[in-house]
Design an enzyme around this catalytic site. Structure first.
Site, PDB file in Angstrom:
ATOM      1  N   SER A 150      43.131  81.491   3.692  1.00 16.44           N
ATOM      2  CA  SER A 150      42.161  80.516   4.188  1.00 16.44           C
ATOM      3  C   SER A 150      41.604  79.664   3.048  1.00 16.44           C
ATOM      4  CB  SER A 150      41.056  81.260   4.948  1.00 16.44           C
ATOM      5  OG  SER A 150      40.277  80.363   5.725  1.00 16.44           O
ATOM      6  N   GLU A 244      47.261  78.944  15.304  1.00 18.33           N
ATOM      7  CA  GLU A 244      46.057  78.488  14.596  1.00 18.33           C
ATOM      8  C   GLU A 244      46.136  77.010  14.230  1.00 18.33           C
ATOM      9  OE1 GLU A 244      45.343  79.582  10.531  1.00 18.33           O
ATOM     10  OE2 GLU A 244      47.347  80.466  10.339  1.00 18.33           O
ATOM     11  N   HIS A 274      44.834  83.139  12.807  1.00 18.51           N
ATOM     12  CA  HIS A 274      44.435  82.905  11.420  1.00 18.51           C
ATOM     13  C   HIS A 274      44.400  84.217  10.626  1.00 18.51           C
ATOM     14  CE1 HIS A 274      42.542  80.601   8.261  1.00 18.51           C
ATOM     15  NE2 HIS A 274      41.477  81.369   8.228  1.00 18.51           N
TER      16      HIS A 274
END
Length: 316
Positions: A150, A244, A274
Site C-alpha cells: 500500500s 481493488e 487490497h
C-alpha cells in the site's frame, strides 16, 4: 465479507485524529484475526540512531539483533502501508514472519512516524534513514531487498528515486503488494467506475492520505514520484488484487518502471482484495502469492551476489 463490514465502517469514520485512532485499533484487530504469525519467530525491537522498527526472523533460532553477522545471506527492508496513518511494525508481524520464512531472510520492518502527528515528509525520511542505517551496519546494498504494501509502495519508490538522486547504491530488488502510487487517487477513481473496491472508496482513501500530505499539493515532484531520465531502478515485482481500485496504480507503476528502462513483473490476482497476502486465514491465494514474492527476492539476491563475485574476479 469486507464489502459488508470494512467498507461501511471506513465510510462512516471521520478522517480526523479521533477517527484515525479508532481505525488503528480496528485494523490491528483485523490483521491479528485474518493473518497468522509463524511459531518460533523471533521479534527484536530496535531504536538506534533515529531508526525505529523490528527485526522479524522466522528463519532460524538465535538471530541476534540485526548485527552484521546476519548480513551475508541478505535482508528484507519492509515498509508497511495503510495511508501513512494507521499501521505499524506490530500490525505487520504476521506478514513479516511469513515472508521471512518463505524467503529464508530476516526482515526489518520500519516503524516510521505516522500522520497526522507527523506529516510529510516524516515517513519518507524515516525510510531513507533506515536504509542508510542498514548500509552503515555492514549490509552490502546488493544484499538488501525492499518489500512493502500500500503506502509502503509509495515510500519504496521514493527511496529508490532518492538513492539515485544522491548516488546511493540501490537495493537488489523491490517487491510490492497493492502499491499506492498516485496520491491524487485519480487512477483509483477511474478503476472504481469499473469495479467498486470492497475495502474503501477512493474518496475515503484520499481523505486519509491527506492527513500525511497536509499543506502540500499531491502532485509536487516528490509526492508525484517524478523519475528523472537515466535513473537506474532495481528490478520490481508488483502484485495487486483484481477486486481493488489500486490495481490501476500497479499498472501505472509497471509502465513507469519500464519507461525508465527498468524491469517490472506485474501479477494481478483475480478477485483478490487490497494486500490479500497478509490475510492467509481467509484467502487461500495469500500463501502462494507471498511465496512467489519471496522467490523473486531470493532470485534477485542470487543474481546480485553473482554479479559481485564476477566483478571481484575481474578486478583480480
Amino acid at each position: 465479507m469486507t464489502a459488508s463490514t470494512l467498507r461501511p465502517i471506513a465510510s462512516r469514520l471521520p478522517y480526523d485524529k479521533g477517527g484515525v485512532q479508532v481505525a488503528r485499533v480496528l485494523v490491528e484487530v483485523a490483521m491479528r484475526v485474518c493473518g497468522s504469525r509463524l511459531r518460533g519467530t523471533r521479534v527484536t525491537a530496535i531504536s538506534d540512531d533515529g531508526v525505529v522498527g523490528e527485526w522479524v526472523d522466522a528463519t532460524r533460532p538465535g538471530f541476534p539483533d540485526g548485527s552484521v553477522s546476519g548480513a551475508a545471506g541478505g535482508v528484507v527492508l519492509y515498509l508497511h502501508g495503510s495511508a501513512y496513518a494507521i499501521c505499524s511494525a506490530r500490525t505487520h508481524r504476521g506478514l513479516a514472519s511469513r515472508l521471512s520464512r518463505e524467503a529464508g531472510l530476516p526482515v526489518f520492518v520500519v516503524d516510521y512516524r505516522l500522520a497526522p502527528e507527523h506529516p510529510f515528509p516524516s515517513a519518507a525520511d524515516d525510510v531513507e534513514r533506515a536504509y542508510r542505517w542498514l548500509l552503515g551496519r555492514g549490509y552490502d546494498p546488493g544484499s538488501i531487498v525492499v518489500a512493502g504494501d500500500s503506502a509502503g509502495g509509495h515510500l519504496a519508490l521514493d527511496l529508490v528515486i532518492d538513492n539515485a538522486r544522491r548516488s546511493v547504491p540501490q537495493p537488489a530488488a523491490v517487491a510490492l503488494f497493492s502499491p499506492l502510487i498516485d496520491l491524487t487517487f485519480d487512477l483509483a477513481e477511474g478503476r472504481e467506475r469499473v469495479r467498486r473496491d470492497p475495502m474503501i472508496s477512493a474518496a475515503g482513501a484520499r481523505a486519509l492520505t491527506t492527513l500525511y500530505t497536509s499543506g502540500h499539493e499531491p502532485d509536487i515532484p516528490r509526492l508525484r514520484l517524478a523519475v528523472e531520465a537515466g535513473t537506474a531502478l532495481p528490478p520490481f515485482l508488483v502484485q495487486a488484487g483484481g477486486a481493488e481500485m489500486l490495481v490501476a496504480d500497479a499498472e501505472y507503476l509497471r509502465d513507469l518502471v519500464e519507461a525508465n528502462a527498468g524491469t517490472c513483473t506485474l501479477e494481478i490476482w483475480p478477485d483478490q482484495m487490497h494486500v490479500f497476502q497478509a490475510l492467509d486465514r481467509i484467502s487461500p491465494e495469500a500463501t502462494p502469492a507471498l511465496r512467489r514474492a519471496a522467490q523473486f527476492l531470493r532470485t534477485e539476491l542470487d543474481h546480485s551476489a553473482a554479479s559481485i563475485d564476477q566483478s571481484a574476479l575481474q578486478e583480480k
